[in-house]
Design a protein around this motif. Sequence first.
Motif, PDB file in Angstrom:
ATOM      1  N   SER A 173       0.856  -1.193   0.000  1.00 26.20           N
ATOM      2  CA  SER A 173       0.000   0.000   0.000  1.00 26.20           C
ATOM      3  C   SER A 173       0.889   1.239   0.000  1.00 26.20           C
ATOM      4  CB  SER A 173      -0.875   0.010   1.251  1.00 26.20           C
ATOM      5  OG  SER A 173      -0.056   0.228   2.395  1.00 26.20           O
ATOM      6  N   LYS A 174       0.295   2.405  -0.238  1.00 26.08           N
ATOM      7  CA  LYS A 174       1.051   3.654  -0.217  1.00 26.08           C
ATOM      8  C   LYS A 174       1.714   3.863   1.132  1.00 26.08           C
ATOM      9  CE  LYS A 174       0.766   8.585  -0.981  1.00 26.08           C
ATOM     10  NZ  LYS A 174       0.002   9.750  -1.321  1.00 26.08           N
ATOM     11  N   GLU A 175       1.005   3.530   2.200  1.00 30.42           N
ATOM     12  CA  GLU A 175       1.559   3.674   3.554  1.00 30.42           C
ATOM     13  C   GLU A 175       2.751   2.744   3.774  1.00 30.42           C
ATOM     14  OE1 GLU A 175      -1.782   3.167   2.930  1.00 30.42           O
ATOM     15  OE2 GLU A 175      -2.329   5.287   3.197  1.00 30.42           O
ATOM     16  N   GLN A 176       2.658   1.523   3.245  1.00 23.43           N
ATOM     17  CA  GLN A 176       3.770   0.578   3.378  1.00 23.43           C
ATOM     18  C   GLN A 176       4.998   1.058   2.590  1.00 23.43           C
ATOM     19  OE1 GLN A 176       1.381  -2.799   2.107  1.00 23.43           O
ATOM     20  NE2 GLN A 176       1.736  -3.800   4.082  1.00 23.43           N
ATOM     21  N   PHE A 177       4.769   1.600   1.391  1.00 23.26           N
ATOM     22  CA  PHE A 177       5.863   2.147   0.595  1.00 23.26           C
ATOM     23  C   PHE A 177       6.562   3.254   1.383  1.00 23.26           C
ATOM     24  CE2 PHE A 177       4.547   0.012  -3.221  1.00 23.26           C
ATOM     25  CZ  PHE A 177       5.646   0.038  -4.054  1.00 23.26           C
ATOM     26  N   GLU A 178       5.771   4.165   1.912  1.00 24.09           N
ATOM     27  CA  GLU A 178       6.337   5.276   2.672  1.00 24.09           C
ATOM     28  C   GLU A 178       7.046   4.774   3.919  1.00 24.09           C
ATOM     29  OE1 GLU A 178       2.966   7.819   3.221  1.00 24.09           O
ATOM     30  OE2 GLU A 178       3.025   8.546   1.161  1.00 24.09           O
TER      31      GLU A 178
END
Length: 114
Positions: free
Chosen positions: A105-110
């Motif tokens: 997810s975007k949060e995991q990438f960040e």
Amino acid sequence: MLLRSLRTLKIRMDQHQKSALAVAHFLENHPKIAKIYHPGLESFPQYKLSRKQMTGYGGLMSFQLKTDDLNKIKAFFNGLSLFQIGSGHENLIYAPAISNLKELSKEQFEGVGI
């Protein structure tokens, strides 16, 4: 062959570093690039440290496109002619967003710094 290669290693590495820095400067000023990471650029967060610790900067760099659109990222990668997608020892390019990491997810990438 090893001895022959070692005789020209310095000349080849000097050119390798010079070419990479020229590409980094080009990308740093390109309107479709959000950020470039190369220790030879003054904009690099640890530039001063790299000047103290390194005698050259090599040819590796990373950069971010000014888009999160996966179709545009794929189009960029598919439009390259001198680089292949992958990992190894050739002229290669790698994008976490369209690799096996695309499931994050975007949060995991960040969270992992991507």
